[in-house]
Each structure stands twice: as C-alpha cells, then as structure tokens.
Design an enzyme around this catalytic site. Structure first.
Site, PDB file in Angstrom:
ATOM      1  N   LYS A  97      -1.319   7.611  -3.401  1.00 21.51           N
ATOM      2  CA  LYS A  97      -1.229   8.887  -4.217  1.00 21.51           C
ATOM      3  C   LYS A  97      -0.200   9.753  -3.408  1.00 21.51           C
ATOM      4  CE  LYS A  97      -4.575   6.743  -6.601  1.00 21.51           C
ATOM      5  NZ  LYS A  97      -4.982   6.251  -7.851  1.00 21.51           N
ATOM      6  N   ASP A 119     -14.401   7.321   1.090  1.00 24.08           N
ATOM      7  CA  ASP A 119     -13.341   6.838   0.076  1.00 24.08           C
ATOM      8  C   ASP A 119     -12.442   8.065   0.165  1.00 24.08           C
ATOM      9  OD1 ASP A 119     -11.460   5.865  -1.502  1.00 24.08           O
ATOM     10  OD2 ASP A 119     -12.868   5.234  -2.921  1.00 24.08           O
ATOM     11  N   TRP A 163     -15.711   5.716  -9.319  1.00 24.82           N
ATOM     12  CA  TRP A 163     -14.828   4.871  -9.717  1.00 24.82           C
ATOM     13  C   TRP A 163     -15.117   3.230  -9.898  1.00 24.82           C
ATOM     14  CZ3 TRP A 163     -11.433   1.514  -5.945  1.00 24.82           C
ATOM     15  CH2 TRP A 163     -10.395   1.012  -6.499  1.00 24.82           C
TER      16      TRP A 163
END
Ligand code: LMR
Length: 399
Positions: free
Chosen positions: A247, A212, A131
C-alpha cells in the site's frame, strides 16, 4: 476419479468482489471493495519514486541470480528503520531478524508457519472483526484461532475493555494478532494510552504479539502509525511483525512484505533466523527480487525517499478529504450522522451498512463494497461521490 468429490469454494470476500466488478456491464459501476489506492481520476498510479527506482535498477542490474533465502540484508535494515525509527537498537539487527516475504500475506503465513513448526504456540487470538484472510492463514498453518471483540457498534469505537476482558482468558504463551494501525476493516486504532495498557497487559500475561503492519503511513503518518509497535517493543521482549509495502509504496503486484522477529537476545535471534530460513525455503525457496530492489533503492536514497514521503502524504491527504466529504454529504442528504467516518484511519471505513444494504448497493447501483459494510474510501473520488451518497441514502431510507 480423484477430483469429482471436490466442492466449489465460495468466492473470496474481497478479491472475489473485484472479479464480480470486472464482469459487471454497468458503465456507472464503482469498486470500493479491495484495499487499493486510487487517485481522483480513479487510477492506481505507479508512484513516481518507484518509476525512478525502476529506471535505476534497469540500468544497473548485473544479474538475475537467486537472492539469499531471507532477502537482501539491506532490505532488512531499511525495513526495521522504518518500523522502529532510525535510532532504534533493532535497526542494525541484534535481537531483530527480518526476511523478505511475498507481500504482507506472505509474511503472515511464513510467521504462522514458523510459530507452528517451532511449537511456539498453538492458539492465536484474532480480532473480531478482522481481515478475512487472517482466519484462513491461521488455519492453513495449523493454528487454532479464538476471537477477541474489537469494535463497539454503538459508539463506532474500540471495545477496549471487552477486548482486554476476553484476552484475559488467553493462556500464557498464546499468540495475539494485532493490527498496528488502520485496523482492517474498522479503521479504529487504539490510542497511545491504550497501546501502553495493551503492551503492559501482553507482557504481564506472557502473550506473544504478532502484529500486522500493512498500512504504515496511511493513518496519521509514517512515524505516528508505528507507535503501537514501538510501545509493544518497550514492554515485550519477544514479538513478530508482518509488514507490507503493497500500500505505502503502491507495490501491490510486486509482492513485497517483510517478516521481522524480535527475540530476547541476539543469540536466540540467530537461532530463530535459522528456522525462519527453513520456513521460507520450504514455502517459496527464496524471494522475488524486483520489488525488494525497488524498496531498497528508494529507502536507501535521500532524494527518492523524500519524494516517496511526499507522494505518500498526498495519498493520505486525499483519503482524509474523501472521508470528510463523504460524512458531510451523507449528513446533508439526510442519511444520518456519519461523522464517525472522519475518526477512522487508513483506507477503510466501517460504514455500519448491513449485508442486505450492501447487496442492494451492488444489485441496484453497481456499487461494490465488502459484505461487512467496509468501504474502501481510497476508491472514492470527486466524480463518483455524489452517486455513492445518493445510493447509500436510498438504501438506508428504503430499509
Ligand atoms: C484488503 O483488505 O482489501 C487488502 O488487504 C487486499 C486483500 O488482499 O484483501
């Protein structure tokens, strides 16, 4: 003059696409850039369990006074139960401390600040690709980063041997940033056996895992997606997790993430917590309450939690269907074998499209995907898939 020498920065590789998409007058445009779930009608819904929790909060909230620096204790307990499982020793606290940070990004940044401020380490190893914001966060916190290979373009799989070979060059005490599941951008995750090998390797080499965890529940399931972290927890005494509710609870703009730091013993964890508090206080003082209350209300209530588990399963199921449909339709259109798309996890598909093809999709068809070729499968629906397939087929065949 103070500002006249300031150079214009490039647009953000992901959020910049959303701006460009908004400004595109093409009525047929499709945004498959940012990692945001959309339903089959192209809407990003507020989950029904969230609406229920918000009603409850509205009726029961007594005060808007500040939260504690690290957020509500209950938030930490519920977050750790989700990450480690309800029977884990970490749920009650002890060796693990958790603080609410603004989104997964906030948790990554506070974690990186903590690492730098406490001289825990100076180098962080980041997967290539990753990312894009990971590099910026590490740099902004003052950490030096190195890259380790992750993706094998030929097999469309994990370059596990190369990853370990490169990480073998890391020095004792370096940090390794890992994606717990639904690797962003490739969608390729280690198998259970590879997690086991990786966890043992990290423990032996005395590397600090910084994990993460932004997509719990979007890969194989809430519990299944946590196996990487739970395996690390078996072998490594110390590690850090940046998790997110953006999310899996659709709380994107409420900014609810969590930083969890696990230490070797409870006494160390207490000292760690005192320093994490300083990192939070200097960055944001204390966290925003609304999203945190939504999370604690849902996870702390059996009925709301059940509703959430079902809603999350429906989102995950729709993405799986779109993956299969995309692979089948691309193959039927003669674009080639895209069956690897069905092996990837989470919101993203690393399509293999190159920069020029990505640019053509934008210019000629109003289809926005990230420059690396990352497609947000969660933005595909039964109304836009045929247009997408014919556009991808056209750019591949005309190359
Ligand atoms: C993404 O990768 O698209 C998401 O994590 C959203 C973001 O902030 O980049």
């Amino acid at each position: 003059m103070f500002f006249d020498r300031i150079e214009a920065a490039p647009a953000d590789p992901i959020l910049g696409l959303t701006d460009a998409f908004r400004n595109d007058p093409n009525p047929e445009k499709i945004n498959l850039g940012v990692g945001v779930y959309q339903d089959d009608a192209g809407k990003t819904p507020v989950l029904s369990c969230v609406k229920d929790a918000e009603k409850f909060i509205l009726d029961n909230e007594q005060s808007k006074s500040y939260l504690p620096i690290t957020g509500l204790l209950e938030f930490g307990v519920l977050t750790r139960a989700l990450i480690f499982g309800t029977s884990s020793e970490f749920v009650a606290g002890g060796r693990a401390v958790t603080c609410h940070c603004p989104g997964g990004t906030g948790a990554l940044r506070i974690g990186a600040d903590f690492i730098k401020q406490q001289n825990v380490a100076s180098t962080i190893w980041i997967s290539d690709p990753t990312w894009a914001n990971h590099y910026q966060i590490a740099t902004a916190a003052g950490l030096k980063y190195e890259r380790y290979p992750y993706y094998d373009r030929v097999t469309h799989g994990l370059a596990f041997e190369k990853m370990l070979e490169t990480l073998d060059q890391a020095q004792e005490g370096d940090v390794v940033l890992l994606h717990a599941c639904c690797h962003n951008p490739t969608g390729i995750d280690p198998t259970a056996e590879q997690w086991e090998a990786l966890a043992q390797f990290m423990a032996q080499k005395k590397l600090l895992p910084f994990i993460d965890f932004a997509y719990q529940g979007f890969g194989k399931g809430i519990e299944e997606d946590a196996i990487g972290i739970r395996t690390i927890a078996k072998h490594c005494k110390e590690f850090i997790i940046a998790s997110s509710y953006s999310k899996n609870l659709g709380l994107y703009n409420e900014r609810v993430g969590a930083l969890t730091v696990v230490s070797a013993d409870a006494e160390t964890a207490e000292r760690v917590n005192s320093q994490v508090k300083i990192a939070v206080r200097t960055a944001i003082s204390n966290p925003p309450a609304h999203g945190e209350k939504i999370v604690t209300t849902i996870l702390g209530n059996d009925d709301l939690r059940k509703k959430w588990v079902e809603e999350l399963a429906a989102m995950r199921g729709r993405i799986h269907e779109m993956r299969q449909m995309l692979a089948d339709k691309l193959s039927a259109a003669g674009a080639g074998d895209f069956s690897f798309i069905t092996e990837q996890n989470g919101m993203f598909s690393f399509s293999g499209l190159n920069k020029e093809q990505v640019e053509k999709l934008k210019q000629n068809f109003g289809i926005y995907i990230v420059g690396s070729g990352r497609i947000c499968v969660a933005g595909i629906n039964t109304s836009n898939i045929d247009k997408l397939v014919s556009a991808i087929t056209a750019v591949i065949k005309n190359d």
